[in-house]
Design a protein around this motif. Sequence first.
Motif, mmCIF file in Angstrom:
data_model
loop_
_atom_site.group_PDB
_atom_site.id
_atom_site.type_symbol
_atom_site.label_atom_id
_atom_site.label_comp_id
_atom_site.label_asym_id
_atom_site.label_seq_id
_atom_site.Cartn_x
_atom_site.Cartn_y
_atom_site.Cartn_z
ATOM 1 N N PHE A 147 -7.035 -41.003 -27.782
ATOM 2 C CA PHE A 147 -6.789 -39.595 -27.472
ATOM 3 C C PHE A 147 -7.929 -39.032 -26.633
ATOM 4 O O PHE A 147 -7.703 -38.323 -25.645
ATOM 5 N N ARG A 148 -9.163 -39.338 -27.024
ATOM 6 C CA ARG A 148 -10.322 -38.874 -26.257
ATOM 7 C C ARG A 148 -10.261 -39.391 -24.825
ATOM 8 O O ARG A 148 -10.506 -38.654 -23.864
ATOM 9 N N GLU A 149 -9.911 -40.671 -24.673
ATOM 10 C CA GLU A 149 -9.816 -41.256 -23.333
ATOM 11 C C GLU A 149 -8.692 -40.599 -22.541
ATOM 12 O O GLU A 149 -8.847 -40.288 -21.357
ATOM 13 N N PHE A 150 -7.559 -40.390 -23.197
ATOM 14 C CA PHE A 150 -6.411 -39.765 -22.544
ATOM 15 C C PHE A 150 -6.740 -38.366 -22.038
ATOM 16 O O PHE A 150 -6.399 -37.991 -20.910
ATOM 17 N N MET A 151 -7.455 -37.581 -22.849
ATOM 18 C CA MET A 151 -7.810 -36.227 -22.473
ATOM 19 C C MET A 151 -8.925 -36.179 -21.434
ATOM 20 O O MET A 151 -9.160 -35.149 -20.810
ATOM 21 N N GLY A 152 -9.647 -37.268 -21.261
ATOM 22 C CA GLY A 152 -10.714 -37.311 -20.270
ATOM 23 C C GLY A 152 -12.000 -36.656 -20.721
ATOM 24 O O GLY A 152 -12.831 -36.267 -19.888
ATOM 25 N N TYR A 153 -12.219 -36.565 -22.026
ATOM 26 C CA TYR A 153 -13.430 -35.926 -22.538
ATOM 27 C C TYR A 153 -14.639 -36.833 -22.327
ATOM 28 O O TYR A 153 -14.582 -38.035 -22.608
ATOM 29 N N SER A 154 -15.733 -36.256 -21.884
ATOM 30 C CA SER A 154 -16.940 -37.039 -21.627
ATOM 31 C C SER A 154 -17.941 -36.978 -22.777
ATOM 32 O O SER A 154 -18.798 -37.855 -22.898
ATOM 33 N N ALA A 155 -17.863 -35.957 -23.618
ATOM 34 C CA ALA A 155 -18.802 -35.833 -24.734
ATOM 35 C C ALA A 155 -18.559 -36.964 -25.735
ATOM 36 O O ALA A 155 -17.428 -37.424 -25.909
ATOM 37 N N PRO A 156 -19.618 -37.427 -26.402
ATOM 38 C CA PRO A 156 -19.431 -38.468 -27.422
ATOM 39 C C PRO A 156 -18.659 -37.928 -28.623
ATOM 40 O O PRO A 156 -18.846 -36.774 -29.027
ATOM 41 N N TRP A 157 -17.778 -38.757 -29.169
ATOM 42 C CA TRP A 157 -17.005 -38.419 -30.367
ATOM 43 C C TRP A 157 -17.403 -39.357 -31.495
ATOM 44 O O TRP A 157 -17.601 -40.565 -31.289
ATOM 45 N N TYR A 158 -17.503 -38.797 -32.703
ATOM 46 C CA TYR A 158 -17.818 -39.574 -33.893
ATOM 47 C C TYR A 158 -16.827 -39.213 -34.994
ATOM 48 O O TYR A 158 -16.292 -38.107 -35.029
ATOM 49 N N SER A 159 -16.622 -40.147 -35.905
ATOM 50 C CA SER A 159 -15.640 -39.957 -36.966
ATOM 51 C C SER A 159 -16.271 -39.440 -38.252
ATOM 52 O O SER A 159 -17.248 -40.008 -38.754
ATOM 53 N N LEU A 160 -15.669 -38.384 -38.813
ATOM 54 C CA LEU A 160 -16.067 -37.850 -40.115
ATOM 55 C C LEU A 160 -15.248 -38.457 -41.243
ATOM 56 O O LEU A 160 -15.412 -38.078 -42.398
ATOM 57 N N ASP A 161 -14.363 -39.372 -40.907
ATOM 58 C CA ASP A 161 -13.465 -39.948 -41.895
ATOM 59 C C ASP A 161 -14.241 -40.554 -43.064
ATOM 60 O O ASP A 161 -15.111 -41.413 -42.872
ATOM 61 N N GLY A 162 -13.955 -40.091 -44.284
ATOM 62 C CA GLY A 162 -14.612 -40.609 -45.472
ATOM 63 C C GLY A 162 -15.993 -40.044 -45.745
ATOM 64 O O GLY A 162 -16.636 -40.433 -46.727
ATOM 65 N N ILE A 163 -16.458 -39.122 -44.925
ATOM 66 C CA ILE A 163 -17.795 -38.546 -45.094
ATOM 67 C C ILE A 163 -17.714 -37.279 -45.951
ATOM 68 O O ILE A 163 -16.913 -36.384 -45.693
ATOM 69 N N ASP A 164 -18.536 -37.213 -46.983
ATOM 70 C CA ASP A 164 -18.622 -36.034 -47.845
ATOM 71 C C ASP A 164 -20.095 -35.747 -48.101
ATOM 72 O O ASP A 164 -20.680 -36.210 -49.074
ATOM 73 N N SER A 165 -20.694 -34.999 -47.185
ATOM 74 C CA SER A 165 -22.125 -34.731 -47.255
ATOM 75 C C SER A 165 -22.383 -33.285 -46.854
ATOM 76 O O SER A 165 -21.947 -32.856 -45.782
ATOM 77 N N PRO A 166 -23.045 -32.495 -47.695
ATOM 78 C CA PRO A 166 -23.298 -31.078 -47.388
ATOM 79 C C PRO A 166 -23.987 -30.901 -46.041
ATOM 80 O O PRO A 166 -24.921 -31.630 -45.705
ATOM 81 N N GLY A 167 -23.466 -29.937 -45.269
ATOM 82 C CA GLY A 167 -24.051 -29.643 -43.971
ATOM 83 C C GLY A 167 -23.568 -30.544 -42.860
ATOM 84 O O GLY A 167 -23.873 -30.317 -41.693
ATOM 85 N N ILE A 168 -22.790 -31.561 -43.211
ATOM 86 C CA ILE A 168 -22.271 -32.489 -42.209
ATOM 87 C C ILE A 168 -20.747 -32.476 -42.197
ATOM 88 O O ILE A 168 -20.114 -32.311 -41.154
ATOM 89 N N SER A 169 -20.145 -32.598 -43.369
ATOM 90 C CA SER A 169 -18.690 -32.679 -43.451
ATOM 91 C C SER A 169 -18.020 -31.327 -43.606
ATOM 92 O O SER A 169 -16.798 -31.248 -43.648
ATOM 93 N N ASP A 170 -18.799 -30.234 -43.664
ATOM 94 C CA ASP A 170 -18.208 -28.934 -43.950
ATOM 95 C C ASP A 170 -18.413 -27.895 -42.846
ATOM 96 O O ASP A 170 -18.133 -26.725 -43.037
ATOM 97 N N GLY A 171 -18.890 -28.278 -41.690
ATOM 98 C CA GLY A 171 -19.119 -27.317 -40.613
ATOM 99 C C GLY A 171 -18.085 -27.421 -39.518
ATOM 100 O O GLY A 171 -17.403 -28.440 -39.374
ATOM 101 N N TRP A 172 -17.946 -26.359 -38.726
ATOM 102 C CA TRP A 172 -17.002 -26.380 -37.597
ATOM 103 C C TRP A 172 -17.722 -26.298 -36.261
ATOM 104 O O TRP A 172 -17.389 -27.003 -35.333
ATOM 105 N N LEU A 173 -18.703 -25.456 -36.160
ATOM 106 C CA LEU A 173 -19.594 -25.430 -35.002
ATOM 107 C C LEU A 173 -20.989 -25.328 -35.595
ATOM 108 O O LEU A 173 -21.362 -24.291 -36.156
ATOM 109 N N THR A 174 -21.739 -26.412 -35.512
ATOM 110 C CA THR A 174 -22.963 -26.544 -36.299
ATOM 111 C C THR A 174 -24.125 -26.992 -35.420
ATOM 112 O O THR A 174 -23.954 -27.843 -34.537
ATOM 113 N N ALA A 175 -25.298 -26.409 -35.678
ATOM 114 C CA ALA A 175 -26.504 -26.746 -34.920
ATOM 115 C C ALA A 175 -27.506 -27.445 -35.829
ATOM 116 O O ALA A 175 -27.675 -27.066 -37.003
#
Length: 240
Positions: free
Chosen positions: A124-152
């Motif tokens: 999907f990322r390739e199809f859309m032509g996105y250049s930013a790196p994508w990472y998977s949150l699948d199976g991750i349950d860690s405060p501050g990582i798995s619960d944010g939407w736009l996070t710094a």
Amino acid sequence: MNIPTIVDRETWHAERNALLVREKAHTRAGNALAAARRRLPMVEVDASVRLVGAHGPTVLGEMFEGRDQLLVCRHMWHRGQGFEDQCRGCTATVWNFQDATYLEARGVTFAIWCEGPYDEFAPFREFMGYSAPWYSLDGIDSPGISDGWLTAYLRVGDRIFQTYDTDGRGCEAMMPALQLLDMTVYGRQEQWEDSPEGWPQDPTQSWFRRAGRPIPQWTRPGVTPVRGKDVQAVSIGPRP
């Protein structure tokens, strides 16, 4: 469909200048909020967490790509669904921001953290032509990582800290199309907006999609309507 009241230019300038006073106050209020964000405390997150990316499991520190700050946008994922059935809101958000050059110039790396398995969303990322790196949150349950939407995040040595996060309409910071629509006479044409009587409205927000797809997908090579349905050329990948 109604239109604004027609006046002479002198009257229009007077009305416009009155609104400008309020716009400048709004800008100053935004500056004050940004100043407050810069003074927020921070909280440490687990730097050992690994998310699967293009190069396999990747620890958080490597995602900074040598910079001190990391800004992450979360992307929903509907497992087993075609490209055309992925989140229209996430599509609109990420599509509106595709070049992090200016962030990188200020020492900020930008990345997408997607809820689905990497092998499933990578096409999907390739199809859309996105250049930013994508990472998977699948199976991750860690405060501050798995619960944010736009996070710094800020990296200090080997330690990583969460400095800010937002969700809901806070994510509109990545959607300049909405801010530009706010400058037009009919605005976003959504029901919640305070608009004059008779202004056009789209209660279903159908403008996010057209002919069964998020509208950016119609710019991609190989997407064509057939018998009123959306199909994708086989060369793009399975069931896009």
